[in-house]
Design a protein around this motif. Structure first.
Motif, PDB file in Angstrom:
ATOM      1  N   GLY A 149     -36.308 -49.742   5.797  1.00  0.00           N
ATOM      2  CA  GLY A 149     -37.108 -50.276   6.876  1.00  0.00           C
ATOM      3  C   GLY A 149     -37.967 -49.250   7.584  1.00  0.00           C
ATOM      4  N   GLY A 150     -39.201 -49.648   7.904  1.00  0.00           N
ATOM      5  CA  GLY A 150     -40.098 -48.789   8.663  1.00  0.00           C
ATOM      6  C   GLY A 150     -40.614 -47.625   7.833  1.00  0.00           C
ATOM      7  N   GLU A 151     -40.833 -46.495   8.498  1.00  0.00           N
ATOM      8  CA  GLU A 151     -41.213 -45.271   7.793  1.00  0.00           C
ATOM      9  C   GLU A 151     -39.955 -44.586   7.260  1.00  0.00           C
ATOM     10  N   ILE A 152     -40.089 -43.892   6.132  1.00  0.00           N
ATOM     11  CA  ILE A 152     -38.949 -43.232   5.500  1.00  0.00           C
ATOM     12  C   ILE A 152     -39.147 -41.720   5.592  1.00  0.00           C
ATOM     13  N   VAL A 153     -38.124 -41.027   6.086  1.00  0.00           N
ATOM     14  CA  VAL A 153     -38.186 -39.571   6.252  1.00  0.00           C
ATOM     15  C   VAL A 153     -37.091 -38.942   5.400  1.00  0.00           C
ATOM     16  N   PRO A 154     -37.432 -38.375   4.233  1.00  0.00           N
ATOM     17  CA  PRO A 154     -36.427 -37.649   3.444  1.00  0.00           C
ATOM     18  C   PRO A 154     -36.040 -36.357   4.152  1.00  0.00           C
ATOM     19  N   HIS A 155     -34.772 -36.016   4.066  1.00  0.00           N
ATOM     20  CA  HIS A 155     -34.265 -34.834   4.766  1.00  0.00           C
ATOM     21  C   HIS A 155     -33.290 -34.124   3.828  1.00  0.00           C
ATOM     22  N   ASP A 156     -33.629 -32.909   3.424  1.00  0.00           N
ATOM     23  CA  ASP A 156     -32.772 -32.134   2.527  1.00  0.00           C
ATOM     24  C   ASP A 156     -31.841 -31.245   3.345  1.00  0.00           C
ATOM     25  N   LEU A 157     -30.549 -31.412   3.109  1.00  0.00           N
ATOM     26  CA  LEU A 157     -29.534 -30.641   3.833  1.00  0.00           C
ATOM     27  C   LEU A 157     -28.955 -29.548   2.936  1.00  0.00           C
ATOM     28  N   ALA A 158     -28.955 -28.329   3.433  1.00  0.00           N
ATOM     29  CA  ALA A 158     -28.313 -27.230   2.724  1.00  0.00           C
ATOM     30  C   ALA A 158     -26.796 -27.351   2.861  1.00  0.00           C
ATOM     31  N   PRO A 159     -26.024 -26.651   2.030  1.00  0.00           N
ATOM     32  CA  PRO A 159     -24.565 -26.707   2.159  1.00  0.00           C
ATOM     33  C   PRO A 159     -24.117 -26.356   3.578  1.00  0.00           C
ATOM     34  N   GLY A 160     -23.358 -27.245   4.201  1.00  0.00           N
ATOM     35  CA  GLY A 160     -22.863 -27.031   5.553  1.00  0.00           C
ATOM     36  C   GLY A 160     -23.825 -27.428   6.648  1.00  0.00           C
ATOM     37  N   GLU A 161     -25.084 -27.684   6.310  1.00  0.00           N
ATOM     38  CA  GLU A 161     -26.054 -28.105   7.321  1.00  0.00           C
ATOM     39  C   GLU A 161     -25.824 -29.571   7.671  1.00  0.00           C
ATOM     40  N   ALA A 162     -25.956 -29.925   8.953  1.00  0.00           N
ATOM     41  CA  ALA A 162     -25.657 -31.285   9.402  1.00  0.00           C
ATOM     42  C   ALA A 162     -26.778 -31.825  10.267  1.00  0.00           C
ATOM     43  N   VAL A 163     -26.852 -33.159  10.319  1.00  0.00           N
ATOM     44  CA  VAL A 163     -27.788 -33.838  11.205  1.00  0.00           C
ATOM     45  C   VAL A 163     -27.071 -35.057  11.776  1.00  0.00           C
ATOM     46  N   ASP A 164     -27.257 -35.312  13.081  1.00  0.00           N
ATOM     47  CA  ASP A 164     -26.656 -36.464  13.755  1.00  0.00           C
ATOM     48  C   ASP A 164     -27.712 -37.555  13.891  1.00  0.00           C
ATOM     49  N   VAL A 165     -27.367 -38.769  13.446  1.00  0.00           N
ATOM     50  CA  VAL A 165     -28.340 -39.849  13.354  1.00  0.00           C
ATOM     51  C   VAL A 165     -27.709 -41.140  13.871  1.00  0.00           C
ATOM     52  N   GLY A 194     -27.843 -45.372  26.820  1.00  0.00           N
ATOM     53  CA  GLY A 194     -28.504 -46.389  26.004  1.00  0.00           C
ATOM     54  C   GLY A 194     -28.487 -46.115  24.525  1.00  0.00           C
ATOM     55  N   ASP A 195     -27.782 -45.076  24.085  1.00  0.00           N
ATOM     56  CA  ASP A 195     -27.747 -44.722  22.668  1.00  0.00           C
ATOM     57  C   ASP A 195     -26.413 -45.059  22.011  1.00  0.00           C
ATOM     58  N   GLY A 196     -25.543 -45.810  22.701  1.00  0.00           N
ATOM     59  CA  GLY A 196     -24.251 -46.131  22.133  1.00  0.00           C
ATOM     60  C   GLY A 196     -23.261 -44.996  22.309  1.00  0.00           C
ATOM     61  N   PHE A 197     -22.081 -45.173  21.744  1.00  0.00           N
ATOM     62  CA  PHE A 197     -21.024 -44.174  21.873  1.00  0.00           C
ATOM     63  C   PHE A 197     -20.990 -43.203  20.691  1.00  0.00           C
ATOM     64  N   PHE A 198     -21.529 -43.628  19.530  1.00  0.00           N
ATOM     65  CA  PHE A 198     -21.301 -42.874  18.310  1.00  0.00           C
ATOM     66  C   PHE A 198     -22.601 -42.567  17.581  1.00  0.00           C
ATOM     67  N   LEU A 199     -22.595 -41.455  16.855  1.00  0.00           N
ATOM     68  CA  LEU A 199     -23.668 -41.076  15.953  1.00  0.00           C
ATOM     69  C   LEU A 199     -23.066 -40.777  14.584  1.00  0.00           C
ATOM     70  N   ALA A 200     -23.865 -41.007  13.534  1.00  0.00           N
ATOM     71  CA  ALA A 200     -23.447 -40.621  12.185  1.00  0.00           C
ATOM     72  C   ALA A 200     -23.763 -39.144  11.992  1.00  0.00           C
ATOM     73  N   ARG A 201     -22.778 -38.382  11.511  1.00  0.00           N
ATOM     74  CA  ARG A 201     -23.011 -36.971  11.187  1.00  0.00           C
ATOM     75  C   ARG A 201     -23.033 -36.824   9.674  1.00  0.00           C
ATOM     76  N   LEU A 202     -24.173 -36.428   9.149  1.00  0.00           N
ATOM     77  CA  LEU A 202     -24.356 -36.218   7.721  1.00  0.00           C
ATOM     78  C   LEU A 202     -24.392 -34.721   7.452  1.00  0.00           C
ATOM     79  N   THR A 203     -23.536 -34.272   6.528  1.00  0.00           N
ATOM     80  CA  THR A 203     -23.397 -32.844   6.244  1.00  0.00           C
ATOM     81  C   THR A 203     -23.680 -32.584   4.771  1.00  0.00           C
ATOM     82  N   GLY A 204     -24.542 -31.604   4.497  1.00  0.00           N
ATOM     83  CA  GLY A 204     -24.958 -31.282   3.139  1.00  0.00           C
ATOM     84  C   GLY A 204     -23.914 -30.527   2.345  1.00  0.00           C
TER      85      GLY A 204
END
Length: 228
Positions: A149-165, A194-204
């Motif tokens: 849905g919407g615009e798509i943003v690919p994000h490459d994660l290095a080993p151990g690198e994380a992003v909260d979404v 207004g952002d809820g209680f939880f975020l997804a943490r994705l780790t490379g």
């Protein structure tokens, strides 16, 4: 097999099948086809083994049934149009490589691609990921197409690198990426941010595809204009 993706905001995938070639898709995804493309509705499509496999697939957000398209007597065309603003993307799986896709992200695939329920690696991810983060595991060997849905943003994660979404904005990621749930810090942030209680943490390591639009978000935006 030749494919084209046309359009911008509401794209359409067109697949030209050679005689005898097949394509498998979720039921209800067909937009148009040539008369010589035959349809067959089946429980066992996309690698499902009988009723139990079909039920697992439906728990991931797909249907109990899949539709198989076969070109008969010559080349044939089948097309799948987007149902919400977004993008259709083509991906390859094979050699043990798999993708985890959000529950409405799988569009169609070539034979040899499997679709199954993705079991969460942690209890917290399974409980707090929300209905918007039920995952489909796409594996096997071949090509598949996703609809995000919407615009798509690919994000490459290095080993151990994380992003909260925000969990609903995670469209897809490689199975080398680990997914967990993290709680927002601070009572004020939780109650009034207004952002809820939880975020997804994705780790490379691995690639993630983030989407900027979700169906709940679109419905929330349109709700004030739909009131009688």
């Amino acid at each position: 097999m030749r494919t084209t993706i046309d359009g911008t905001i509401l794209p359409v995938l067109r697949v030209m099948l050679e005689a005898g070639e097949r394509l498998i898709a979720e039921t209800g995804e067909l937009s148009w086809k040539t008369p010589n493309v035959a349809l067959s509705t089946t429980l066992s499509g996309a690698g499902a083994g009988g009723v139990f496999g079909a039920v697992r697939r439906s728990l991931a957000g797909g249907g109990l049934f899949m539709t198989e398209f076969t070109a008969q007597g010559g080349p044939g065309l089948v097309a799948f149009a987007a149902k919400v603003p977004g993008q259709i993307l083509e991906h390859q799986v094979g050699g043990g490589r798999a993708m985890l896709v959000h529950r409405h992200g799988f569009l169609c695939a070539t034979p040899g691609v499997t679709l199954d329920l993705a079991l969460q690696r942690s209890l917290g991810a399974g409980i707090f990921g929300g209905d918007g983060f039920r995952l489909q595991r796409v594996a096997g060997q071949g090509t598949f197409w996703s609809m995000l849905g919407g615009e798509i943003v690919p994000h490459d994660l290095a080993p151990g690198e994380a992003v909260d979404v925000h969990p609903g904005l995670v469209g897809m990621f490689e199975d080398t990426v680990s997914f967990d749930i993290t709680m927002l810090p601070g009572i004020r942030n939780k109650l009034f941010g207004g952002d809820g209680f939880f975020l997804a943490r994705l780790t490379g390591p691995g690639r993630v595809w983030l989407q900027t639009l979700t169906m709940p978000g679109l419905a929330h935006t349109l709700a004030p204009y739909l009131r009688a």
